[in-house]
Scaffold this active site. Structure first.
Site, PDB file in Angstrom:
ATOM      1  N   CYS A   1      14.161  10.410   6.204  1.00 59.44           N
ATOM      2  CA  CYS A   1      14.125   9.892   7.584  1.00 59.44           C
ATOM      3  C   CYS A   1      15.459  10.077   8.288  1.00 59.44           C
ATOM      4  O   CYS A   1      15.494  10.313   9.486  1.00 59.44           O
ATOM      5  CB  CYS A   1      13.705   8.434   7.592  1.00 59.44           C
ATOM      6  SG  CYS A   1      14.734   7.388   6.550  1.00 59.44           S
TER       7      CYS A   1
ATOM      8  N   GLU B   1      10.291   0.786  10.362  1.00 58.02           N
ATOM      9  CA  GLU B   1      11.327   1.799  10.079  1.00 58.02           C
ATOM     10  C   GLU B   1      10.653   3.140  10.298  1.00 58.02           C
ATOM     11  O   GLU B   1       9.840   3.563   9.472  1.00 58.02           O
ATOM     12  CB  GLU B   1      11.806   1.695   8.633  1.00 58.02           C
ATOM     13  CG  GLU B   1      12.456   0.380   8.274  1.00 58.02           C
ATOM     14  CD  GLU B   1      13.751   0.137   9.007  1.00 58.02           C
ATOM     15  OE1 GLU B   1      14.380   1.112   9.467  1.00 58.02           O
ATOM     16  OE2 GLU B   1      14.122  -1.029   9.151  1.00 58.02           O
TER      17      GLU B   1
ATOM     18  N   GLU C   1      10.281  15.337  15.303  1.00 57.74           N
ATOM     19  CA  GLU C   1      10.637  15.224  13.889  1.00 57.74           C
ATOM     20  C   GLU C   1       9.779  16.208  13.083  1.00 57.74           C
ATOM     21  O   GLU C   1       8.549  16.159  13.142  1.00 57.74           O
ATOM     22  CB  GLU C   1      10.379  13.803  13.394  1.00 57.74           C
ATOM     23  CG  GLU C   1      10.804  13.637  11.950  1.00 57.74           C
ATOM     24  CD  GLU C   1      10.519  12.254  11.400  1.00 57.74           C
ATOM     25  OE1 GLU C   1       9.431  11.736  11.646  1.00 57.74           O
ATOM     26  OE2 GLU C   1      11.397  11.711  10.710  1.00 57.74           O
TER      27      GLU C   1
ATOM     28  N   LYS D   1       0.852  -1.189   0.000  1.00 59.96           N
ATOM     29  CA  LYS D   1       0.000   0.000   0.000  1.00 59.96           C
ATOM     30  C   LYS D   1       0.886   1.237   0.000  1.00 59.96           C
ATOM     31  O   LYS D   1       1.561   1.538   0.973  1.00 59.96           O
ATOM     32  CB  LYS D   1      -0.921   0.064   1.224  1.00 59.96           C
ATOM     33  CG  LYS D   1      -2.014   1.122   0.987  1.00 59.96           C
ATOM     34  CD  LYS D   1      -2.568   1.778   2.232  1.00 59.96           C
ATOM     35  CE  LYS D   1      -1.780   2.936   2.768  1.00 59.96           C
ATOM     36  NZ  LYS D   1      -1.736   4.138   1.928  1.00 59.96           N
TER      37      LYS D   1
HETATM   38  P1  NDP Z   1       2.819   8.165   7.917  1.00 61.14           P
HETATM   39  O1  NDP Z   1       3.194   7.360   9.100  1.00 61.14           O
HETATM   40  O2  NDP Z   1       1.759   9.165   8.035  1.00 61.14           O
HETATM   41  O3  NDP Z   1       2.358   7.195   6.723  1.00 61.14           O
HETATM   42  C1  NDP Z   1       3.162   6.145   6.228  1.00 61.14           C
HETATM   43  C2  NDP Z   1       2.271   5.140   5.522  1.00 61.14           C
HETATM   44  O4  NDP Z   1       1.385   4.560   6.468  1.00 61.14           O
HETATM   45  C3  NDP Z   1       1.386   5.757   4.442  1.00 61.14           C
HETATM   46  O5  NDP Z   1       1.240   4.833   3.387  1.00 61.14           O
HETATM   47  C4  NDP Z   1       0.059   5.940   5.179  1.00 61.14           C
HETATM   48  O6  NDP Z   1      -1.023   6.000   4.294  1.00 61.14           O
HETATM   49  C5  NDP Z   1       0.038   4.683   6.027  1.00 61.14           C
HETATM   50  N1  NDP Z   1      -0.835   4.739   7.193  1.00 61.14           N
HETATM   51  C6  NDP Z   1      -1.238   5.817   7.906  1.00 61.14           C
HETATM   52  N2  NDP Z   1      -2.039   5.425   8.934  1.00 61.14           N
HETATM   53  C7  NDP Z   1      -2.149   4.074   8.862  1.00 61.14           C
HETATM   54  C8  NDP Z   1      -2.823   3.080   9.647  1.00 61.14           C
HETATM   55  N3  NDP Z   1      -3.561   3.383  10.703  1.00 61.14           N
HETATM   56  N4  NDP Z   1      -2.699   1.785   9.277  1.00 61.14           N
HETATM   57  C9  NDP Z   1      -1.962   1.427   8.210  1.00 61.14           C
HETATM   58  N5  NDP Z   1      -1.300   2.330   7.415  1.00 61.14           N
HETATM   59  C10 NDP Z   1      -1.377   3.631   7.762  1.00 61.14           C
HETATM   60  O7  NDP Z   1       4.169   8.766   7.390  1.00 61.14           O
HETATM   61  P2  NDP Z   1       4.381   9.722   6.149  1.00 61.14           P
HETATM   62  O8  NDP Z   1       3.823   9.119   4.909  1.00 61.14           O
HETATM   63  O9  NDP Z   1       3.941  11.072   6.544  1.00 61.14           O
HETATM   64  O10 NDP Z   1       5.977   9.654   5.991  1.00 61.14           O
HETATM   65  C11 NDP Z   1       6.832  10.372   6.746  1.00 61.14           C
HETATM   66  C12 NDP Z   1       7.366   9.573   7.932  1.00 61.14           C
HETATM   67  O11 NDP Z   1       8.036   8.395   7.480  1.00 61.14           O
HETATM   68  C13 NDP Z   1       8.396  10.331   8.716  1.00 61.14           C
HETATM   69  O12 NDP Z   1       8.123  10.236  10.084  1.00 61.14           O
HETATM   70  C14 NDP Z   1       9.715   9.625   8.400  1.00 61.14           C
HETATM   71  O13 NDP Z   1      10.703   9.716   9.344  1.00 61.14           O
HETATM   72  C15 NDP Z   1       9.280   8.236   8.176  1.00 61.14           C
HETATM   73  N6  NDP Z   1      10.246   7.552   7.322  1.00 61.14           N
HETATM   74  C16 NDP Z   1      11.095   6.648   7.906  1.00 61.14           C
HETATM   75  C17 NDP Z   1      12.063   6.001   7.158  1.00 61.14           C
HETATM   76  C18 NDP Z   1      12.966   4.973   7.783  1.00 61.14           C
HETATM   77  O14 NDP Z   1      13.606   4.229   7.048  1.00 61.14           O
HETATM   78  N7  NDP Z   1      13.055   4.898   9.094  1.00 61.14           N
HETATM   79  C19 NDP Z   1      12.230   6.286   5.714  1.00 61.14           C
HETATM   80  C20 NDP Z   1      11.277   7.237   5.205  1.00 61.14           C
HETATM   81  C21 NDP Z   1      10.314   7.848   6.008  1.00 61.14           C
HETATM   82  P3  NDP Z   1      -1.575   7.420   3.749  1.00 61.14           P
HETATM   83  O15 NDP Z   1      -0.402   8.296   3.524  1.00 61.14           O
HETATM   84  O16 NDP Z   1      -2.216   7.027   2.486  1.00 61.14           O
HETATM   85  O17 NDP Z   1      -2.500   7.915   4.784  1.00 61.14           O
END
Ligand code: NDP
Length: 498
Positions: A305, A270, A402, A195
């Site tokens: 990230c 992650e 963050e 997803k």
């Molecule tokens: P989110 O946590 O908001 O979303 C990540 C994914 O999870 C999206 O596909 C989102 O869908 C989905 N999602 C949201 N809520 C749910 C739920 N309740 N159940 C299942 N899936 C869900 O993060 P962002 O997209 O805003 O990305 C930024 C974040 O990602 C930052 O905090 C960053 O640090 C982290 N990150 C970490 C990395 C690592 O390797 N540690 C690498 C890259 C980013 P939708 O967007 O469609 O709502």
């Protein structure tokens, strides 16, 4: 803006982009759709289906069917699996321009970064894991207990694919982060339901098309489109999922972890980072250090990230290094990702830019001094200046939370112990950088930092061969590298008594 490739022009004519399952694009059970917006122009570039519980179920059933023991995928020799992944890497490279243009359209990032990080990164990751298909091995083990009745035995372990994997990815590197999950999961012999984020759902649809062209059997790689709270939540809670692999915020990671635990589903997380850069006062080229620190935070608009969003600078050189960093920030040309002369594109969405601006306002009201940037620019597009604060108080929200945008906070320190204490004073622990020519200082610092990844004299850059993951609330487990493959296998212990 360059002309879009014919493949992409065709792709963008699709009235509503739908899910990908059982080897084909499949319309949604519901009529609900959502728009994908180009962050540089605020124009709608596509409409996408919003996946319902039924759509998620169909995708999982497709993946489960493809994982059955007599399926083509399960019967395939590891060498043949490797050939498909290698072929997919080649297909990604052949279609570099189309994929990169699509990533720039949906995410806003610079086209050259989309080419190198997203498309180049994804190709390298598939190629790296193609080689792993033939190297997944168990062990033979001599036991401590004698067998009953004086019998002999032969004990060994088998590494087996874990099952159907649910992969949930964010919007900041839509293709490469997806490949970090897909490539090792498929190399291990699993099947996957992915997803993507609702901000950037398009480029992985092109990837699915390429996977079929590379010979991937139907049902092995599926995509459900939709939002997190409906589609993502339904996927992670599905009882036929054997492993959830998630990259995203710490907040969402906690929700997903709890939901996976209800089915005792395996999980890798992650999560977010608030990574420190430590600049010592030994006689190094401080202008080069400033360049490195600035690249470490402003690349991809700070939406990385492992971005170095806190910089601790030795007090003797604080003013000089801070001035050099501001100089670097002010040189950055902001523009549409398709503009070859631009150094930084827009943020991914209006709501994300507003969130980052809110942190900037809070930093000012909490007493940090804004030394560079801080303002939105241009009438159209979600553009924001690279922003630098200076502060002394490690408790400020802009230092602790963050922000995930182009915002850096500089703080002075007295000595090595003080620097490490400040750097480790965080609930997150994803990455860190250390800037010094003194090898003993570097090693002492590396050993004491609570961070999953440490780079010395360079901003952090991911590589498929090097494990990535966090200490503390930055995650559970590691992805990439050799350990990455084990996320998607399970061990069976066997003892044959004879
Ligand atoms: P989110 O946590 O908001 O979303 C990540 C994914 O999870 C999206 O596909 C989102 O869908 C989905 N999602 C949201 N809520 C749910 C739920 N309740 N159940 C299942 N899936 C869900 O993060 P962002 O997209 O805003 O990305 C930024 C974040 O990602 C930052 O905090 C960053 O640090 C982290 N990150 C970490 C990395 C690592 O390797 N540690 C690498 C890259 C980013 P939708 O967007 O469609 O709502």
């Amino acid at each position: 803006m360059p002309e879009l490739t014919p493949l992409l022009q065709d792709f963008l004519k699709t009235p509503v982009h739908s899910h990908f399952m059982d080897g084909d694009f499949v319309s949604s059970n519901s009529d609900e759709t959502f728009p994908v917006i180009n962050p540089a122009t605020e124009e709608i570039i596509a409409q996408v289906s919003l996946g319902s519980m039924e759509d998620v179920d169909k995708a999982v059933v497709s993946a489960k069917k493809a994982f059955q023991h007599d399926s083509p995928w399960r019967k395939m020799l590891p060498d043949d699996r490797g050939k498909i992944l290698y072929k997919l890497a080649e297909k990604i490279e052949e279609n570099k321009e189309s994929l990169a243009q699509l990533v720039t359209l949906e995410n806003g990032k610079l086209l050259r970064d989309a080419k190198s990080s997203d498309v180049g990164g994804a190709a390298k990751t598939f190629r790296y894991y193609a080689g792993w298909c033939t190297k997944i091995e168990g062990e033979t083990i001599d036991l401590s207990q004698p067998q009953k009745g004086g019998k002999q035995n032969f004990a060994f372990t088998r590494r087996e694919p874990i099952g159907v994997v649910a992969a949930i990815v964010p919007w900041n590197f839509p293709l490469s982060v997806a490949s970090w999950k897909l490539a090792p999961a498929l190399a291990a012999g699993c099947t996957v339901v992915l997803k993507p984020s609702e901000e950037t759902p398009l480029s992985v649809l092109l990837l699915a098309q390429l996977a079929m062209e590379a010979g991937m059997p139907s049902g092995v790689f599926n995509i459900v489109l939709g939002d997190g709270k409906t589609t993502g939540a339904a996927l992670t809670a599905h009882p036929h999922i054997s492993k959830v692999t998630f990259t995203g915020s710490t907040h969402t990671g906690k929700i997903i972890g709890k939901s996976a635990m209800d089915n005792v589903t395996g999980i890798s997380l992650e999560l977010g980072g608030k990574s420190p850069a430590i600049v010592y006062d030994d006689p190094i080229d401080f202008s080069a250090v400033a360049k490195g620190v600035a690249a470490g935070i402003f690349r991809n608009q700070g939406q990385v990230c492992v971005a170095g969003s806190r910089v601790y600078i030795h007090k003797k050189v604080f003013d000089k290094v801070l001035a050099d960093i501001c100089h670097e920030a002010e040189k950055i040309k902001i523009g549409n990702g398709f503009d070859e002369t631009a150094d930084m594109g827009p943020l991914v969405s209006a709501s994300h830019r507003d969130k980052v601006c809110h942190y900037i306002d809070q930093g000012i009201s909490d007493g940090a001094s804004l030394v560079s940037g801080g303002r939105k620019i241009y009438d159209k597009g979600y553009y924001l200046q690279p922003t630098v604060f200076s502060a002394t108080d490690n408790e400020l929200a802009i230092i602790r939370e963050e922000i995930f945008g182009p915002v850096l906070v500089a703080v002075p320190f007295d000595d090595l112990k003080h620097a490490i204490q400040k750097a480790n004073d965080s609930k997150l622990g994803l990455a860190a950088t250390v800037w010094t020519k003194d090898i003993s200082k570097a090693i002492k610092t590396i050993n004491r930092l609570e961070a999953g990844v440490v780079y010395v004299n360079s901003p952090v850059r991911s590589d498929p061969n090097l494990p990535l993951g966090g200490y503390k609330q930055s995650g559970i487990g590691r992805e990439l590298g050799k350990t990455g493959i084990y996320n998607y296998t399970t061990l069976k212990s066997v003892n044959i008594v004879y």
